[in-house]
Design a protein around this motif. Structure first.
Motif, PDB file in Angstrom:
ATOM      1  N   ALA A 154       0.833  -1.213   0.000  1.00  0.00           N
ATOM      2  CA  ALA A 154       0.000   0.000   0.000  1.00  0.00           C
ATOM      3  C   ALA A 154       0.862   1.257   0.000  1.00  0.00           C
ATOM      4  O   ALA A 154       0.506   2.254  -0.641  1.00  0.00           O
ATOM      5  CB  ALA A 154      -0.946  -0.012   1.194  1.00  0.00           C
ATOM      6  N   TRP A 155       2.004   1.236   0.677  1.00  0.00           N
ATOM      7  CA  TRP A 155       2.842   2.441   0.702  1.00  0.00           C
ATOM      8  C   TRP A 155       3.404   2.736  -0.686  1.00  0.00           C
ATOM      9  O   TRP A 155       3.575   3.894  -1.056  1.00  0.00           O
ATOM     10  CB  TRP A 155       3.950   2.335   1.747  1.00  0.00           C
ATOM     11  N   VAL A 156       3.664   1.714  -1.484  1.00  0.00           N
ATOM     12  CA  VAL A 156       4.142   1.921  -2.854  1.00  0.00           C
ATOM     13  C   VAL A 156       3.022   2.517  -3.707  1.00  0.00           C
ATOM     14  O   VAL A 156       3.268   3.411  -4.527  1.00  0.00           O
ATOM     15  CB  VAL A 156       4.655   0.597  -3.468  1.00  0.00           C
ATOM     16  N   VAL A 157       1.797   2.043  -3.497  1.00  0.00           N
ATOM     17  CA  VAL A 157       0.662   2.565  -4.249  1.00  0.00           C
ATOM     18  C   VAL A 157       0.498   4.056  -3.984  1.00  0.00           C
ATOM     19  O   VAL A 157       0.298   4.848  -4.906  1.00  0.00           O
ATOM     20  CB  VAL A 157      -0.630   1.789  -3.884  1.00  0.00           C
ATOM     21  N   HIS A 158       0.610   4.461  -2.731  1.00  0.00           N
ATOM     22  CA  HIS A 158       0.472   5.885  -2.398  1.00  0.00           C
ATOM     23  C   HIS A 158       1.606   6.704  -2.996  1.00  0.00           C
ATOM     24  O   HIS A 158       1.398   7.842  -3.424  1.00  0.00           O
ATOM     25  CB  HIS A 158       0.401   6.061  -0.884  1.00  0.00           C
ATOM     26  N   LYS A 159       2.796   6.150  -3.037  1.00  0.00           N
ATOM     27  CA  LYS A 159       3.922   6.852  -3.665  1.00  0.00           C
ATOM     28  C   LYS A 159       3.727   6.958  -5.177  1.00  0.00           C
ATOM     29  O   LYS A 159       4.136   7.944  -5.791  1.00  0.00           O
ATOM     30  CB  LYS A 159       5.248   6.147  -3.373  1.00  0.00           C
ATOM     31  N   LEU A 160       3.107   5.952  -5.791  1.00  0.00           N
ATOM     32  CA  LEU A 160       2.841   6.004  -7.230  1.00  0.00           C
ATOM     33  C   LEU A 160       1.907   7.158  -7.586  1.00  0.00           C
ATOM     34  O   LEU A 160       2.102   7.826  -8.599  1.00  0.00           O
ATOM     35  CB  LEU A 160       2.226   4.688  -7.715  1.00  0.00           C
ATOM     36  N   VAL A 161       0.901   7.364  -6.753  1.00  0.00           N
ATOM     37  CA  VAL A 161      -0.034   8.457  -7.014  1.00  0.00           C
ATOM     38  C   VAL A 161       0.723   9.788  -7.025  1.00  0.00           C
ATOM     39  O   VAL A 161       0.574  10.603  -7.938  1.00  0.00           O
ATOM     40  CB  VAL A 161      -1.163   8.471  -5.965  1.00  0.00           C
ATOM     41  N   ALA A 162       1.555  10.002  -6.022  1.00  0.00           N
ATOM     42  CA  ALA A 162       2.315  11.252  -5.944  1.00  0.00           C
ATOM     43  C   ALA A 162       3.344  11.354  -7.065  1.00  0.00           C
ATOM     44  O   ALA A 162       3.535  12.426  -7.648  1.00  0.00           O
ATOM     45  CB  ALA A 162       3.000  11.353  -4.589  1.00  0.00           C
ATOM     46  N   LEU A 163       3.999  10.248  -7.390  1.00  0.00           N
ATOM     47  CA  LEU A 163       5.001  10.255  -8.445  1.00  0.00           C
ATOM     48  C   LEU A 163       4.387  10.627  -9.788  1.00  0.00           C
ATOM     49  O   LEU A 163       4.956  11.424 -10.545  1.00  0.00           O
ATOM     50  CB  LEU A 163       5.690   8.895  -8.545  1.00  0.00           C
TER      51      LEU A 163
END
Length: 147
Positions: free
Chosen positions: A66-75
């Protein structure tokens, strides 16, 4: 999960790679044909959502936490906005792709569209998977016997 879903598991494992490959195809050919970042992002998210439906939320979160998913949104938002801001720093308008190759504007257009569509695709993938995680991770209010 029960082992009697062997065929479904094998088919899903073979489909996930194909779905991801098709998402990359749509992503990189989006400026030449119908498709692009949004469609590629949704198709990419479908691969992870299918994996999660078949193998369970815990397993898909081992593959894509889930933390990677949230970083993908910001990226993705940063890639999109960064493309426009880069143009502004070089004296062009926001999302005017001439700054990428000032000598050959059509190449700059192609590069700029590719960057922007990549940002959109990354963001859409992250948002769709985050929505799936939010719905799949909630505790049900009704038990199986209440249906």
């Amino acid at each position: 999960m029960k082992e009697h879903h062997l065929i479904l598991r094998v088919v899903t494992k073979s489909l996930v790679g194909t779905i991801i490959l098709f998402a990359f195809y749509v992503q990189f050919h989006g400026d030449f044909s119908p498709g692009g970042g949004f469609q590629a992002g949704v198709i990419m998210a479908v691969a992870f959502i299918l994996y999660g439906i078949v193998f369970g939320l815990h397993e898909v979160q081992r593959v894509l936490p889930a933390w990677v998913v949230h970083k993908l949104v910001a990226l993705g938002v940063l890639v999109y906005a960064g493309t426009g801001i880069w143009n502004m720093f070089l004296g062009y308008e926001f999302l005017h792709y001439g700054s990428f190759t000032p000598d050959h504007m059509s190449h700059g257009q192609h590069s700029g569209i590719l960057y922007v569509e990549a940002g959109v695709g990354i963001t859409v993938t992250g948002v769709m998977v985050a929505i799936y995680y939010a719905f799949a991770g909630r505790t049900p209010r009704l038990g199986n016997d209440d249906w």
